[in-house]
Design an enzyme around this catalytic site. Structure first.
Site, mmCIF file in Angstrom:
data_model
loop_
_atom_site.group_PDB
_atom_site.id
_atom_site.type_symbol
_atom_site.label_atom_id
_atom_site.label_comp_id
_atom_site.label_asym_id
_atom_site.label_seq_id
_atom_site.Cartn_x
_atom_site.Cartn_y
_atom_site.Cartn_z
ATOM 1 C CE1 TYR A 137 -3.870 -2.060 -0.153
ATOM 2 C CE2 TYR A 137 -3.106 -3.093 1.871
ATOM 3 C CZ TYR A 137 -3.963 -3.063 0.793
ATOM 4 O OH TYR A 137 -4.913 -4.029 0.633
ATOM 5 C CD GLN A 138 4.453 1.896 4.234
ATOM 6 O OE1 GLN A 138 5.308 1.061 3.932
ATOM 7 N NE2 GLN A 138 4.270 2.297 5.481
#
Ligand SMILES: CC(C)(COP(=O)(O)OP(=O)(O)OC[C@H]1O[C@@H](n2cnc3c(N)ncnc32)[C@H](O)[C@@H]1OP(=O)(O)O)[C@@H](O)C(=O)NCCC(=O)NCCS
Length: 165
Positions: free
Chosen positions: A140-141
């Protein structure tokens, strides 16, 4: 993701889910045994990515949620109205079958979820995700999500910044 090979469609209980295997038993079991009931009860929506021959290559779930204003990073919270809860959309689960990993389907499903949330007539400030572990959080980052200050496996992405997905 090649548009001609795969398509994202709403979940249908008649799709064959029996062999779905993303490498996480919990995510497989949820998809095989629980998601149908949750859709019926209107506590989640689910979208799947299908191959041309109707195999399920991945899925995600999405539902309404909220995040406490005080849970957001202070520099973001100070720009928002002083309501205690900020409206959001939660992508509860995201999984790609192991035989289709690394083809861009995870990104494509994430983009699909962001797009649906962004286009909705019902306002939401951000998309929230609960990563199951550090590796998922890194995924997600990689896509621009920001960790919530008090819970490192919860991440969010303001939908205004996601409009270009
Ligand atoms: C995480 C998951 C959904 C990724 O799906 P995928 O289809 O293999 O990923 P993609 O091919 O779309 O990867 C897209 C991009 O993310 C990057 N990426 C993939 N996994 C990553 C990770 N764990 N950490 C950082 N980046 C990652 C890829 O390198 C790629 O980068 P690029 O576009 O800059 O080249 C998949 O591995 C999966 O189902 N894992 C098990 C379940 C899971 O962890 N779900 C996450 C939610 S809890």
């Amino acid at each position: 993701m090649s548009a001609s090979k795969f398509r994202v469609v709403p979940f249908d209980k008649n799709f064959d889910r029996t062999t779905f295997n993303c490498g996480s038993e919990a995510l497989d079991r949820y998809f095989q045994q629980q998601v149908s009931q949750e859709i019926r009860r209107r506590v989640t929506a689910c979208f799947v990515v299908l191959t041309q021959d109707q195999m399920i290559a991945g899925y995600y779930t999405i539902a309404a949620t909220s995040v406490p204003l005080t849970g957001l990073p202070p520099d973001i919270a100070k720009k928002l109205p002083r309501y205690p809860l900020v409206p959001a959309v939660r992508m509860g689960r995201l999984a790609v079958d192991h035989s289709f990993k690394g083809l861009g389907l995870g990104s494509a499903l994430l983009a699909d979820a962001l797009h649906r949330a962004f286009l909705s007539d019902i306002a939401a400030y951000a998309m929230l995700v609960d990563a199951k572990d550090d590796e998922a959080a890194a995924f997600y980052q990689h896509h621009g999500f920001i960790t919530l200050p008090d819970s490192p496996l919860s991440l969010f992405l303001p939908l205004a910044t996601a409009s270009g997905f």
